[in-house]
Design an enzyme around this catalytic site. Structure first.
Site, PDB file in Angstrom:
ATOM      1  N   HIS A   1      43.892  44.855  29.504  1.00 30.71           N
ATOM      2  CA  HIS A   1      43.339  43.547  29.143  1.00 30.71           C
ATOM      3  C   HIS A   1      42.076  43.818  28.341  1.00 30.71           C
ATOM      4  O   HIS A   1      41.221  44.596  28.771  1.00 30.71           O
ATOM      5  CB  HIS A   1      43.028  42.715  30.393  1.00 30.71           C
ATOM      6  CG  HIS A   1      42.084  41.591  30.128  1.00 30.71           C
ATOM      7  ND1 HIS A   1      42.386  40.557  29.266  1.00 30.71           N
ATOM      8  CD2 HIS A   1      40.833  41.340  30.578  1.00 30.71           C
ATOM      9  CE1 HIS A   1      41.356  39.731  29.211  1.00 30.71           C
ATOM     10  NE2 HIS A   1      40.394  40.180  29.989  1.00 30.71           N
TER      11      HIS A   1
ATOM     12  N   GLU B   1      40.358  41.352  37.635  1.00 31.87           N
ATOM     13  CA  GLU B   1      41.656  40.877  37.144  1.00 31.87           C
ATOM     14  C   GLU B   1      42.813  41.604  37.832  1.00 31.87           C
ATOM     15  O   GLU B   1      43.930  41.609  37.334  1.00 31.87           O
ATOM     16  CB  GLU B   1      41.765  41.057  35.614  1.00 31.87           C
ATOM     17  CG  GLU B   1      40.719  40.322  34.788  1.00 31.87           C
ATOM     18  CD  GLU B   1      40.879  38.795  34.775  1.00 31.87           C
ATOM     19  OE1 GLU B   1      41.771  38.269  35.455  1.00 31.87           O
ATOM     20  OE2 GLU B   1      40.083  38.140  34.075  1.00 31.87           O
TER      21      GLU B   1
END
Ligand code: 13P
Ligand code: ZN
Length: 269
Positions: free
Chosen positions: A142, A119
Site C-alpha cells: 500500500h 492497515e
C-alpha cells in the site's frame, strides 16, 4: 544481536527485497512520514525452529477471521514506522508475525516487538484472498503515489474503468504490465475492516486498487512486481499530466490498438 534472518538466506533475501522497495517508495516521494505499508507472506521459507519460537508480544486481534491464514507467517512494516527507515533497518522497523489457530489473532515472534501496520486488516485480508484463489501471490503493497491520488480528486475519474483505459492509453507498458487495470474503491476510513472488505472484493477483478483520495494497494507474486505495477501506472499518470501542462488533452492510444495489444500478448482483459 541475534536475528531470525541469521542462517536463513531465503528469508533474508525476501526482507532485503522489501527494504529495497521501501527505499524506492521514499525516493519516489510516495512515503511521507510513515505513509504506506508492505507485508509479505513468508510461510514457505519458515522452518521448524521458527515454528517453535516463543512469542515476544501479547496476542493481538486482527479484527477479522481469515480462515486461509492459519499458521501463516508474515513480515510486516511496523505501524508509524517510516519507509526510509525500513529501507535501512528492516528488522528494527518491521517484524515477523504468526497467525494463531483461531485465524483471527496474531503474535509477534521476531526480531523486535514492532506492532504491525495499522492497515493489517486490509493486508491480511488480501493475503487470505490470494491464498484462496491459489494465485501464488505473496506480496501486498500500500503506497501513496502522488499523481495517481491527484487523479482521484476528479469525480469523472472515479467511474468504473475510466482511469484504467486512460492510463493504458498513455503508453503500451501500462497495458502490458498492469493488464487487469486499476480498480477504484470509494473513500473509506483508513485501517477499517470495511476498507479491507472492499479491497478484497476489488481484487477479484484487479491486481491494483485505488483507495480514493488516499493511495493504492497492489498484490503480486513478489514485492518487486507489486511495486512495478504501481510505478507503471503512475508513469502513465505523469505522461497525462505532462501533456495537460503543455496545454493539450493527450490523444491516447486508440481502443483498437489497446485491444490488439491485449490479443498479441494474451492479456487477461
Ligand atoms: P502505518 O504507519 O500504520 O503503516 O500507516 C500508514 C498508512 O499509509 C495508513 O494508510
Ligand atoms: Zn495509507
Amino acid at each position: 544481536m541475534k536475528s531470525i534472518l541469521d542462517n536463513r538466506p531465503q528469508l533474508a533475501k525476501q526482507v532485503a527485497n522489501v527494504a529495497e522497495v521501501a527505499g524506492y517508495l521514499w525516493q519516489k516521494g510516495w512515503a511521507e512520514r510513515n505513509g504506506g505499508n508492505i507485508t509479505i507472506n513468508i510461510t514457505d521459507v519458515i522452518d521448524d525452529e521458527v515454528r517453535a519460537m516463543k512469542p515476544i508480544s501479547e496476542v493481538f486481534e486482527i479484527g477479522k477471521t481469515l480462515p486461509n491464514l492459519k499458521g501463516c507467517y508474515f513480515f510486516c512494516k511496523g505501524t508509524n514506522r517510516r519507509m526510509r527507515d525500513l529501507a535501512r533497518w528492516p528488522m528494527e522497523n518491521g517484524s515477523v508475525i504468526r497467525i494463531l489457530d483461531d485465524c483471527s489473532s496474531y503474535e509477534i515472534i521476531a526480531d523486535n516487538p514492532v506492532k504491525p501496520t495499522s492497515e493489517l486488516p486490509s493486508h491480511l485480508s488480501m493475503h487470505d484472498y490470494m491464498i484462496s484463489t491459489g494465485s501464488g501471490y505473496k506480496a501486498a503493497l500500500h503506497t501513496h503515489p502522488i499523481e495517481l491520488i491527484a487523479m482521484t480528486h476528479k469525480p469523472e475519474f472515479l467511474e468504473k474503468d475510466k482511469l484504467t483505459y486512460l492510463l493504458w492509453s498513455m503508453i503500451p507498458e501500462t497495458r502490458a504490465f498492469c493488464p487487469k487495470g486499476l480498480g477504484i474503491i470509494p473513500y473509506k476510513m483508513p485501517s477499517s475492516v470495511e476498507l479491507a472488505d472492499a479491497t478484497v472484493a476489488a481484487l477479484s477483478e484487479y491486481d491494483v486498487v485505488m483507495w480514493e483520495k488516499h493511495g493504492v494497494c497492489s498484490v503480486s507474486s513478489d514485492i518487486m512486481e507489486a511495486f512495478d505495477m504501481v510505478d507503471t501506472l503512475n508513469k502513465s499518470a505523469l505522461i497525462y499530466i505532462a501533456a495537460k501542462s503543455m496545454g493539450y488533452e493527450p490523444t491516447g492510444t486508440s481502443m483498437e490498438d489497446m485491444i490488439a495489444l491485449g490479443k498479441a500478448f494474451n492479456l487477461p482483459k
